[in-house]
Write an enzyme that holds these catalytic residues in place. Structure first.
Site, PDB file in Angstrom:
ATOM      1  N   ASP A  93      11.663  -1.867   5.481  1.00 45.02           N
ATOM      2  CA  ASP A  93      10.192  -2.135   5.356  1.00 45.02           C
ATOM      3  C   ASP A  93       9.463  -1.807   6.612  1.00 45.02           C
ATOM      4  OD1 ASP A  93      10.784  -3.099   2.849  1.00 45.02           O
ATOM      5  OD2 ASP A  93      10.811  -4.999   3.645  1.00 45.02           O
ATOM      6  N   GLU A 123       3.948  -1.855  -5.138  1.00 39.26           N
ATOM      7  CA  GLU A 123       3.930  -2.847  -3.805  1.00 39.26           C
ATOM      8  C   GLU A 123       3.784  -1.838  -2.538  1.00 39.26           C
ATOM      9  OE1 GLU A 123       7.864  -4.826  -3.770  1.00 39.26           O
ATOM     10  OE2 GLU A 123       8.817  -2.996  -4.443  1.00 39.26           O
TER      11      GLU A 123
END
Length: 563
Positions: free
Chosen positions: A33, A211
């Site tokens: 991420d 997301e």
């Protein structure tokens, strides 16, 4: 006396990448991420850290390919208790998908702590912001953003002075925790409060697991970048654009702009997604994203790592507008094209700055001569007080044998660093002479509390034994080897060699003059099907009994070998 010859050998083990190219991943080992920002010609990346402490690792680079760990956003225990709980957080909980940005002299990291309750009560997704003037720290205490559901938040500073929070929620309910739809709301960073109306703006393209949002303003448009498809092999990056920050957002007809869902399982990387974009000083663009190497049966023990790709912008038609009774004209937006020559992450990619080569250093040496723990070391959760000491025996890391053994939500005596390559050598010198029976200490290869390998020494009826044990999910723990260390006095040297997907375990009782083989384990017992990757570390436990036993670690060395 420390082995300074060994230190020199490790310092010269740094290698130069392929001439004119850099090698992906740019940050190896359990760094998912990624989010990136720049200040002048300095670049900074922050990554998810889940239940690890310290949390939110921050790397710095001048050239996008050589990265140095410079600090952590969550580096104090008092940042990580109370509403922001990393003390007894569940496995795969904790810190998810941060965003890092720089604005008016201040660095901002916005992220989520995911905490579930043991009693089955609804879990918490606590979104918060920390700030710093220097990315190395110190970072502020967390500013909790109340009334902000979901995970993976983004902070966006508009050119009109307004600041916006972008987050996720369950489809159909903009106040419910979850993922699937993206919402935007104005944020007051003086009061750390959301203000005004909340707007649901996009549910992505596939309708699955939307997301990881990031907002940008370029070419007179607001661009919304998201991840979709889950974190496995269907992972992908999508983008939409709007003339208004609250929408409507028009989808890029070329979506997804990054994925490996269409590529053979034999390709070197899979599960690519969750990205962030950065513009260089000279106007060029790059993207960072996570991916998982195909090192072992389509998977990797390192988990999800950080990759870099070049980006260009090209126009594409988003809709047709009627300009007269019988005439329609196309409306074109500029869209980012990732890895424009091939459309996928490449193992070797031309250097962003041809005069700045990539220097690959997959080694780590620590002889514990500093007054603070090296930044590479991590704990599982915030450690109990007095878990370790660098001052009780100068030049050694003293790890105290606490009662807890390895387990979910537990604080146990462990400290480790990220495995960076599938092939590696790991060596540790330990002094250990416990007073109590059943106290054990040694090394551990840790993936999760249900997936690890230990090689430890213990005392039983005044005799010393070396045991190698494997724990796998949904299987009974199994002992690989138990050896009576007849010549043991108070010290041992551990060695693990990983090659061709096999871990070979060795030990020495004569300071490395001779090594004895003591076990062989297939690497797939450590496969990462989790959010996190493997750690190589040190471990001590008194096995549920109170006491004052400890192990002193003289030095550790690790060297990874790129394939």
């Amino acid at each position: 006396m420390k082995n300074y010859f060994m230190i020199i050998i490790f310092l010269i083990s740094i290698s130069v990448g392929k001439d004119g190219y850099f090698i992906n991943p740019i940050i190896s080992g359990a760094h998912p991420d990624p989010s990136i920002c720049k200040v002048g010609d300095d670049y900074y990346i922050v990554n998810s850290s889940f239940e690890y402490f310290p949390g939110l690792p921050i790397h710095h680079s001048k050239d996008l390919v050589n990265w140095e760990l410079v600090g952590y956003g969550l580096h104090r225990e008092n940042q990580c208790n109370g509403e922001l709980n990393l003390v007894d957080v569940q496995s795969d909980g904790g810190i998810h998908a941060p965003t890092i940005r720089f604005h008016n002299g201040t660095f901002y990291i916005i992220t989520t702590n995911v905490y579930s309750h043991e009693d089955g009560a609804p879990g918490q997704m606590v979104n918060f912001i920390i700030t710093a003037e220097n990315p190395s720290g110190p970072w502020s205490d967390p500013h909790i953003i109340e009334g902000a559901p979901g995970i993976d938040p983004d902070i966006f500073f508009d050119d009109n002075g307004k600041v916006y929070f972008t987050g996720t929620h369950n489809p159909g309910d903009m106040n419910a925790n979850g993922i699937g739809e993206i919402w935007i709301q104005q944020l007051n960073i003086k009061k750390w409060k959301l203000e005004g109306q909340r707007h649901t703006v996009w549910d992505g393209v596939f309708g699955c697991c939307t997301e990881g949002p990031h907002l940008y303003k370029e070419h007179g448009l607001y661009y919304l970048l998201v991840a979709e498809g889950g974190t496995g092999k269907n992972h992908a990056v999508m983008i939409a654009a709007s003339k208004n920050i609250f929408g409507p957002y028009l989808e890029n007809p070329r979506n997804p702009i990054l994925t490996t869902r269409h590529i053979s399982n034999q390709y070197f990387v899979n599960s690519t997604g969750h990205a962030d974009l950065i513009e260089l000083q000279d106007g060029r663009w790059y993207m960072v994203a996570l991916g998982k190497r195909n090192d072992l049966n389509g998977d990797s023990n390192m988990g999800r790592e950080t990759y870099l790709m070049p980006v260009i912008w090209e126009p594409a038609i988003v809709k047709w507008e009627q300009v007269s009774k019988d005439r329609w004209e196309p409306v074109k937006y500029l869209w980012p094209v990732v890895a424009p020559q091939t459309g996928k992450i490449e193992r070797y990619t031309p250097l962003p700055f041809p005069d700045k080569k990539q220097y690959i250093n997959d080694s780590f040496f620590d002889d514990f001569n500093l007054t603070q723990l090296n930044l590479e070391w991590n704990f599982i959760r915030v450690p109990k007080s007095n878990t370790f000491s660098l001052s009780e025996n100068i030049g050694y890391l003293r790890l105290y044998a606490k009662p807890n053994t390895i387990g979910n939500r537990k604080q146990f005596s462990f400290v480790g660093f990220r495995q960076k390559e599938s092939d590696f050598e790991y060596e540790v010198k330990m002094d250990f002479n416990p007073l109590k029976n059943r106290t054990e200490a040694g090394i551990v290869h840790y993936q999760k509390e249900y997936q690890y390998i230990t090689s430890t020494v213990s005392k039983i009826k005044n005799k010393f034994y070396l045991e190698i044990n494997v724990v796998e999910k949904n299987k009974k723990p199994r002992m690989i080897k138990k050896i009576n260390l007849k010549n043991y006095t108070d010290g041992i040297l551990f060695k693990v060699i990983s090659k061709n997907n096999i871990y070979d375990y060795f030990y020495s009782l004569d300071n490395g003059a001779n090594f004895n083989f003591c076990g062989k384990i297939k690497a797939d017992v450590m496969l990462s099907r989790n959010y996190t990757g493997a750690l190589l570390g040190l471990y001590a436990t008194s096995n549920e009994e109170n006491g004052n036993d400890y192990a002193d670690y003289n030095w550790i060395k690790y060297r990874g070998f790129s394939k």
